[in-house]
Enzyme design. Structure first.
Site, PDB file in Angstrom:
ATOM      1  N   CYS A  95       0.652  -1.177  -0.117  1.00 16.37           N
ATOM      2  CA  CYS A  95       0.127  -0.126  -0.192  1.00 16.37           C
ATOM      3  C   CYS A  95       0.932   1.422  -0.104  1.00 16.37           C
ATOM      4  O   CYS A  95       0.446   2.282  -0.331  1.00 16.37           O
ATOM      5  CB  CYS A  95      -1.075   0.061   1.102  1.00 16.37           C
ATOM      6  SG  CYS A  95      -0.274  -0.447   2.527  1.00 16.37           S
TER       7      CYS A  95
ATOM      8  N   HIS B 133      19.223   1.002  -2.826  1.00 15.46           N
ATOM      9  CA  HIS B 133      17.669   1.483  -2.714  1.00 15.46           C
ATOM     10  C   HIS B 133      16.928   0.117  -2.367  1.00 15.46           C
ATOM     11  O   HIS B 133      16.153   0.224  -1.338  1.00 15.46           O
ATOM     12  CB  HIS B 133      16.949   1.560  -4.172  1.00 15.46           C
ATOM     13  CG  HIS B 133      15.503   2.048  -3.985  1.00 15.46           C
ATOM     14  ND1 HIS B 133      14.858   3.077  -3.322  1.00 15.46           N
ATOM     15  CD2 HIS B 133      14.557   1.362  -4.415  1.00 15.46           C
ATOM     16  CE1 HIS B 133      13.608   3.027  -3.351  1.00 15.46           C
ATOM     17  NE2 HIS B 133      13.239   1.928  -3.988  1.00 15.46           N
TER      18      HIS B 133
END
Lengths: 271, 434
Positions: free
Chosen positions: B50, B99
């Site tokens: 989400c 990342h």
């Protein structure tokens, strides 16, 4: 041989102290089991030193200051290791182990020569009387450390100051339980030590109680711990004031044990 | 082969954008297949939570690969490319690795240190492995990311402190009671916060719940929900001593629990400690009770301060985590480096061998009165020449493969000698490495 194991013990307690303090003060997670292992090895070499001295002297090595302090430290470490294993409270070690180190250091600084046993001490009573007294002293030492931790934790909780130290120290309930156990073991031991001492005194000195400084101060110590235990059993007395009295009881006990021998000559002075 | 990352997260896109590009786990097979069928994309993994939607892929052509995945994200969800593009970030090389390591270690999360993200990436990787869209490099890469995340978790305290009010309350209770197993929670009044906290206490082992409310029916309803006991509000002080943890959130205009009330309660509890949590504003419990020996009172502000301090602590731990990640990137790069070097060396040798064979054949074909041993001699001569010539570059390449500056050599070699690296070569080389 005795000297080697003794100084090895001293060194190991020193390293264990550093390891326990590092665990307490470092902010990153650390291996508490390392500190514990070092302490266990120190405990074993200490046992070796005491046993060796026992054989060399031919009697239980608790008849002079060196031996008494050494035996005191040994029983503190032994009992502490039991509590650490049982309750997983390695942060308690950061307070108990440095104290055991100090006591051992003290033992190293006083004369270590083995002297022939004072005739008054040549009795089987020496075993029950002294071992019980030392056991009680060691339990009270740990109960004092626990009380100090309780006061620190309670202070942090009340003031909402929840830093690194707060996170590392055990919960109030565990501290309370260990403290109570120390009292529940230590107090009967002290009681029996005083009774056996009185019986022994009547055999050796002809009187049960002679108001020798050691006896008087033992009685004061006994009353403090009796009050604590009584309060606990009747009204569940615990918390801040009980912890403070535990610390006071310990200081008086320490005086009974060491101070009386140093400053108040009496029947118990054998050093 | 290069690792590239394209995606968006709570940092670059609002929820209305994020929900448009989310990939449903129920139908993840289709986008995964489409992803790896894109031109130049060899492997692909899609992570969709989400708070972020990201695609990890490997490609030979960095710029082209990134552009195609950016377009794919918009096209797949029937969005205008211009609408989505400003929200997308893309990384390649070291930045891509950093990342993904940071995301897996929960350093890039909305709540830094929250533990869910690692599980979500593992699930996403599971789909990619199931539908065979991930290959050798991404497999190794993500497993590395998982182990980095584990290292960060064990070597720093990034996730060790509670960062929500109700968790902070549970943590504090643990510091008072140790285990919560035989502890009873009393709820005074109702309210979302209060119920949430009570639920946390129950899931963390609390024994039972008592509920009281000015309207008894509401208390009964809530008690039923918690499988607990409802108490009429008037009888609060008859039962208060049974509660170890008290949560209050009534709408009362003044304090309903004061020090004189508690004195009797503490006696009946034989001075066992009590943890009072006052969530109500105005407060339900007189702050003076915190001065009493066995009582620990926390109000909403106190708990929020605990949470704020914990969050700050996490930020400090994050620096340590970054250092761990930097260390792991170097290690991973070494592996990627060796992965590229071997096939390049093989391709280079093949190219030379090809040329040598061709020239050898041409020479022999046009040499009418060649002696019988001409072919053997020429073969030995050119073979030795080629080996001598290639020896030095091979050594340099192998050495460069251990560091992370080999791209330069590899790119130069490929360009200079027009080398083609097949994927099968990569597979072979991996087996060599392992």
């Amino acid at each position: 041989m005795t000297e080697i194991s003794f100084y090895l013990t001293l060194a190991l307690y020193g390293i264990a102290t550093l390891a326990y303090l590092a665990c307490l003060l470092r902010t990153t997670p650390c291996q508490a089991s390392i500190a514990r292992r070092i302490l266990i090895v120190g405990f074993l070499t200490h046992c070796l030193a005491v046993i060796h001295r026992f054989i060399a002297a031919g009697h239980l090595p608790i008849t002079n200051m060196h031996e008494s302090l050494s035996f005191f430290a040994l029983s503190i470490v032994g009992i502490y290791l039991y509590f650490e294993t049982r309750y997983k409270v390695n942060s308690l070690g950061s307070f108990v182990v440095p104290f055991a180190l100090l006591i051992t250091l003290g033992a190293g600084l006083v004369p270590t020569t083995i002297k022939p046993l004072n005739p008054a001490l040549q009795s089987a009573w020496i075993y029950s009387h002294t071992i019980l007294a030392f056991g009680a002293y060691s339990f009270f030492t740990i109960s004092c450390a626990v009380a100090v931790l309780f006061l620190i934790q309670s202070h942090f909780l009340k003031k909402k100051h929840l830093g690194n130290l707060f996170l590392k120290l055990p919960s109030l309930d565990i501290l309370d339980e260990i403290g109570y156990r120390c009292l529940a073991f230590g107090f009967p031991m002290l009681t029996v030590a005083i009774i056996t001492g009185a019986i022994w005194a009547s055999r050796a000195w002809g009187s049960y109680w002679s108001w020798d400084p050691k006896e008087s101060w033992s009685l004061i110590t006994w009353f403090i711990y009796a009050a604590l235990l009584h309060g606990r059993l009747t009204t569940g007395w615990r918390g801040k004031r009980a912890a403070i009295l535990t610390v006071i009881g310990f200081l008086i006990m320490l005086f009974t044990f060491i101070g009386v021998n140093l400053w108040l000559p009496g029947l118990h002075s054998y050093t | 082969m290069n690792i590239i990352v394209v995606g968006l997260s709570h940092k670059t896109a609002s929820v209305d954008i994020r929900e448009k590009v989310a990939f449903s786990p129920n139908s993840i097979e289709k986008p995964l297949r489409e992803l790896v069928s894109l031109e130049g994309i060899v492997e692909g993994v899609i992570v969709s939570t989400c708070n972020r939607v990201e695609i990890y892929a490997t490609t030979r052509d960095i710029a082209g690969g990134i552009a195609r995945i950016r377009r794919f994200m918009a096209d797949y969800h029937h969005l205008a490319h211009d609408l989505l593009d400003p929200h997308l970030y893309s990384y390649h090389g070291e930045e891509a690795i950093r990342h993904v390591f940071r995301v897996a270690s929960s350093l890039d999360s909305m709540v830094v240190g929250e533990p869910q993200i690692l599980g979500q990436i593992k699930t996403s990787y599971g789909y990619a492995a199931e539908y065979k869209s991930s290959g050798i490099i991404l497999n190794r890469f993500l497993h590395k990311a998982f182990s980095v995340a584990k290292r960060v978790r064990t070597e720093t305290r990034i996730a060790s402190s509670a960062v929500s009010v109700s968790f902070a309350a549970v943590e504090l209770a643990r510091k008072i009671f140790g285990s919560l197993n035989d502890k009873t929670v009393l709820l005074i009044g109702a309210g979302e916060m209060c119920e949430l906290a009570a639920r946390h206490f129950l899931t963390n082992g609390a024994k039972g719940v008592m509920v009281t409310n000015r309207t008894f029916e509401r208390a009964q309803k809530l008690a039923e929900e918690f499988n607990g006991e409802a108490i009429p509000f008037e009888e609060l002080f008859l039962h208060l001593h049974k509660a170890d943890i008290v949560l209050t959130s009534t709408g009362a205009p003044h304090a309903i629990i004061t020090p004189p009330d508690l004195e009797e309660v503490i006696k009946r509890r034989r001075m066992r400690p009590m943890f009072l949590i006052d969530i109500a504003v105005p407060r339900d419990i007189d702050p003076a009770v915190n001065e009493m020996d066995a009582v620990y009172l926390y109000d909403m502000d106190d708990l929020q301060q605990v949470v704020a301090a914990n969050l700050e602590g996490r930020m400090q731990e994050a620096d340590k985590a970054e250092a761990i990640i930097a260390e792991e990137i170097i290690q991973f790069y070494k592996w990627v480096g060796t992965l590229e070097v071997t096939p390049t060396i093989v391709a280079l040798r093949n190219r030379f061998e090809e040329l040598r064979r061709a020239e050898l054949e041409r020479t022999l074909a046009g040499w009418k009165d060649a002696p019988a041993d001409a072919e053997k001699r020429l073969d030995a001569l050119t073979g030795a020449f080629m080996n001598k010539l290639l020896h030095q570059p091979t050594m340099v390449l192998k050495k460069a493969g251990q560091g992370n500056r080999n791209d330069l050599y590899l790119d130069a070699l490929r360009a200079l000698f027009d080398l083609e690296l097949g994927t099968t070569d990569t597979d072979d080389s991996l087996e060599l490495e392992e």
